[in-house]
Write a protein that holds these residues in place. Structure first.
Motif, PDB file in Angstrom:
ATOM      1  N   GLY A   1       5.112   4.038   9.301  1.00 28.20           N
ATOM      2  CA  GLY A   1       4.187   4.987   8.703  1.00 28.20           C
ATOM      3  C   GLY A   1       2.964   5.268   9.562  1.00 28.20           C
ATOM      4  N   ASP A   2       2.018   5.956   8.956  1.00 25.92           N
ATOM      5  CA  ASP A   2       0.843   6.472   9.667  1.00 25.92           C
ATOM      6  C   ASP A   2      -0.268   5.427   9.685  1.00 25.92           C
ATOM      7  OD1 ASP A   2      -0.872   8.182  10.953  1.00 25.92           O
ATOM      8  OD2 ASP A   2      -1.536   9.172   9.113  1.00 25.92           O
TER       9      ASP A   2
ATOM     10  N   ALA B   1      -5.832   5.333  -0.408  1.00 20.98           N
ATOM     11  CA  ALA B   1      -5.423   5.586  -1.788  1.00 20.98           C
ATOM     12  C   ALA B   1      -5.294   4.285  -2.571  1.00 20.98           C
ATOM     13  CB  ALA B   1      -4.101   6.347  -1.814  1.00 20.98           C
ATOM     14  N   THR B   2      -4.855   3.227  -1.903  1.00 16.52           N
ATOM     15  CA  THR B   2      -4.762   1.917  -2.547  1.00 16.52           C
ATOM     16  C   THR B   2      -6.142   1.427  -2.965  1.00 16.52           C
ATOM     17  OG1 THR B   2      -2.792   1.351  -1.267  1.00 16.52           O
ATOM     18  CG2 THR B   2      -4.022  -0.476  -2.240  1.00 16.52           C
TER      19      THR B   2
ATOM     20  N   THR C   1       0.817  -1.216   0.000  1.00 15.16           N
ATOM     21  CA  THR C   1       0.000   0.000   0.000  1.00 15.16           C
ATOM     22  C   THR C   1       0.850   1.266   0.000  1.00 15.16           C
ATOM     23  OG1 THR C   1      -0.178  -0.038   2.414  1.00 15.16           O
ATOM     24  CG2 THR C   1      -1.916  -1.155   1.170  1.00 15.16           C
ATOM     25  N   HIS C   2       2.115   1.159   0.417  1.00 15.29           N
ATOM     26  CA  HIS C   2       3.006   2.315   0.379  1.00 15.29           C
ATOM     27  C   HIS C   2       3.191   2.842  -1.038  1.00 15.29           C
ATOM     28  CE1 HIS C   2       5.516  -1.302  -0.180  1.00 15.29           C
ATOM     29  NE2 HIS C   2       6.206  -0.544  -1.010  1.00 15.29           N
ATOM     30  N   ALA C   3       3.018   1.985  -2.033  1.00 16.27           N
ATOM     31  CA  ALA C   3       3.185   2.405  -3.431  1.00 16.27           C
ATOM     32  C   ALA C   3       2.131   3.435  -3.836  1.00 16.27           C
ATOM     33  CB  ALA C   3       3.118   1.200  -4.359  1.00 16.27           C
TER      34      ALA C   3
ATOM     35  N   ASP D   1      -2.472  -4.766   5.060  1.00 19.95           N
ATOM     36  CA  ASP D   1      -1.740  -3.620   5.588  1.00 19.95           C
ATOM     37  C   ASP D   1      -1.569  -3.792   7.097  1.00 19.95           C
ATOM     38  OD1 ASP D   1      -0.382  -1.243   5.370  1.00 19.95           O
ATOM     39  OD2 ASP D   1      -2.159   0.031   5.258  1.00 19.95           O
ATOM     40  N   GLY D   2      -0.664  -3.026   7.659  1.00 22.40           N
ATOM     41  CA  GLY D   2      -0.432  -3.066   9.088  1.00 22.40           C
ATOM     42  C   GLY D   2      -1.431  -2.228   9.860  1.00 22.40           C
TER      43      GLY D   2
END
Length: 245
Positions: free
Chosen positions: A157-158, A122-123, A114-116, A141-142
């Motif tokens: 990340g957030d 956004a994913t 999902t970082h992409a 995701d985490g």
């Protein structure tokens, strides 16, 4: 040694780049694939392991993967050939966030990438653009299981806690129809495999000029896991359908 090489070596014994065991991967795919002749897309596919397993289990299924790494895509092509599914797999070297296709997909995957796209919401927005009517999204995701330290937030990340994560998914117009929260055994098993595979490579190549860097990377990753995020991070996979098609 670049980050891509480190990641490849670290995932030698755990080709699914997420804290999931084989049974969990199988169950999620079976829940996510809506029918036997589905068309499946993986955004950020890496070595293509999710797609390879889906293809192996469904002889009429077709799949496409998107990744920026030509090396990872080459591994996926080679593995597809070994497993006899190369004729049903198409791979694209492209930024997943910029990918477009002339058709829609019955299942869109993005697990651990999902970082992409800049985060979970956004994913999901990107996945929706690729989704056929009646289709599903499988996303991983985490999330925070406890209050994280500043170091953990900087590393991962957030993220949000589990209820807030589900609230945001629902607010984005999705309904969960399946899911999996990684167990402690899966979480720890993934991290031990990551650090152990990389360290083992270094120990097996005592004269390689990258040996010291590989050992340092394994140690740094293990320290970050044990000291910063082991006790505050979980991993969630969701099978989602649009609430309002």
């Amino acid at each position: 040694m670049d980050r891509q090489t480190i990641s490849e070596l670290a995932h030698t014994d755990h080709p699914i780049a997420a804290p999931l065991d084989d049974d969990s991967v199988h169950r999620l795919l079976e829940r996510g694939i809506p029918h036997g002749d589905a068309r499946v897309l993986d955004l950020g596919c890496g070595g293509g392991e999710w797609l390879l397993r889906a293809l192996a289990g469904h002889p009429r299924l077709t799949a496409e993967g998107v990744d920026v790494s030509e090396r990872a895509l080459a591994r996926a092509r080679a593995a597809a050939g070994r497993r006899g599914v190369e004729d049903r797999l198409v791979l694209h070297r492209r930024d997943a966030a910029d990918f477009t296709a002339p058709h829609r997909f019955d299942l869109v995957l993005c697990v651990g990438s999902t970082h992409a796209f800049g985060g979970l919401s956004a994913t999901l927005a990107a996945a929706r653009e690729h989704l056929a009517p009646g289709g599903r999204v499988l996303v991983g995701d985490g999330f925070w299981t406890d209050t994280p330290s500043a170091e953990a937030v900087e590393m991962l990340g957030d993220l949000t806690d589990l209820p807030t994560t589900l609230d945001r998914v629902a607010a984005d117009g999705w309904t969960p129809v399946g899911g999996h929260i990684s167990t402690r055994a899966e979480l720890d098993g993934y991290e031990w495999s990551w650090t152990g595979s990389l360290a083992s490579w270094a120990l097996d190549h005592p004269t390689d000029p990258d040996r010291a860097q590989a050992l340092e990377a394994a140690t740094a990753h293990r320290d970050g896991w044990l000291r910063a995020y082991r006790d505050v991070m979980g991993f969630l996979c969701l099978v989602l359908r649009p609430t309002h098609p």
